[in-house]
Design an enzyme around this catalytic site. Structure first.
Site, PDB file in Angstrom:
ATOM      1  N   GLY A  48      32.107  29.522 -11.466  1.00 17.43           N
ATOM      2  CA  GLY A  48      32.349  30.002 -12.763  1.00 17.43           C
ATOM      3  C   GLY A  48      32.220  31.784 -12.207  1.00 17.43           C
ATOM      4  N   CYS A  49      30.212  31.446 -11.711  1.00 23.26           N
ATOM      5  CA  CYS A  49      29.817  32.691 -11.277  1.00 23.26           C
ATOM      6  C   CYS A  49      30.507  33.813 -10.566  1.00 23.26           C
ATOM      7  CB  CYS A  49      28.486  32.976 -10.866  1.00 23.26           C
ATOM      8  SG  CYS A  49      27.837  31.780 -11.994  1.00 23.26           S
ATOM      9  N   THR A  50      31.155  33.563  -9.646  1.00 26.41           N
ATOM     10  CA  THR A  50      31.617  34.127  -8.601  1.00 26.41           C
ATOM     11  C   THR A  50      33.467  34.710  -9.850  1.00 26.41           C
ATOM     12  OG1 THR A  50      31.161  32.621  -6.957  1.00 26.41           O
ATOM     13  CG2 THR A  50      32.755  34.277  -6.555  1.00 26.41           C
TER      14      THR A  50
END
Length: 273
Positions: free
Chosen positions: A163-165
């Site tokens: 998700g952060c990527t």
């Protein structure tokens, strides 16, 4: 003649017997030793017992007089204790004066004024909390570096996670549009600098990544708190995005961010203000 001679000796014998009886039975002879033996000890005992009895009261009467004097001496300290009591009565006003001094400790309004200028927790319409953190590459970044410009800060839980990527790639993809809108973009997490740099290199990210290992900035922007995963509760970064206007005020906050389409929504808001 024979009868008369026999009567005389009998009379003589009776007379002698009566004399001996009277001598032995005479009350005077019996009473005298009894009187002397009984009366003499009684008088001596009485005199002896009477003398100590007379002396004992005299001795006993003296100590009470001596004992009666100390009470008079004790009364004097009693007066002192009374004086101490009066002092104790005067002391309460001092205790009442102490609560009056407490209001002086209440210079709480001063922190409130500071909070209005630089709040410890980001709220829309208020000044953005100041910060200074290291970024990938080793330089430091502060809020004052973006004075007069709009700024987007996206807080992400962990570098290199799916998700952060995706979120970091989306902001990198729109970096030119943000620049055209006069808006800078920063990414912040609690990861160390080495993790941030490997994250940047691995996915060719074009936005500065800040490391807040102490969670100071994360907490001030409300991006740190309790989370749950698979029934377990823990503290960590709450996915949050903050848009700051050119005057340094918080224009908008997104909490509980869903990654899909989020970067585009933030760009639209930055272009609008």
């Amino acid at each position: 003649m024979a009868k008369k001679a026999s009567k005389k000796p009998a009379k003589a014998a009776t007379k002698k017997a009566t004399k001996t009886v009277t001598k032995t039975a005479s009350p005077k002879a019996v009473k005298k030793p009894n009187k002397v033996a009984v009366k003499a000890p009684a008088k001596k005992a009485a005199t002896k017992s009477a003398k100590p009895a007379a002396k004992a009261p005299a001795k006993a009467s003296k100590p009470p007089a001596a004992k009666s004097k100390p009470p008079a001496a004790k009364k004097a300290p009693a007066a002192k204790t009374v004086g101490a009591k009066t002092i104790a009565v005067k002391a309460p006003p001092k205790a009442s004066a102490k609560p009056a001094a407490k209001p002086t400790v209440a210079p709480k309004p001063a922190p409130e004024k500071i909070a209005s200028e630089s709040p410890s927790f980001a709220t829309e319409g208020a000044k953005a909390p100041a910060f200074r953190l290291p970024r990938d590459g080793g330089a430091e970044v502060s809020l004052s570096d973006y004075a007069g410009r709009k700024l987007v800060i996206f807080f992400y839980p962990r570098a290199s996670t799916p998700g952060c990527t995706k979120e970091a790639i989306d902001f990198t993809r729109l970096s030119a549009e943000f620049q055209a809108a006069g808006t800078a973009v920063l990414g912040v997490s609690a990861d160390p600098l080495k993790a941030q740099e490997s994250f940047r290199d691995k996915f060719a990210l074009g936005v500065p990544l800040l490391s807040d290992a102490t969670q100071t900035m994360l907490k001030s922007y409300g991006a740190w708190g309790e989370k749950s995963m698979y029934g377990k509760f823990f503290e960590g970064v709450l996915r949050t995005t903050v848009l700051i206007d050119a005057n340094g005020n918080v224009a908008k906050i997104w909490r509980g961010v869903k990654v899909d389409g989020h970067a585009d929504a933030v760009l639209e808001e930055a272009q609008r203000i």
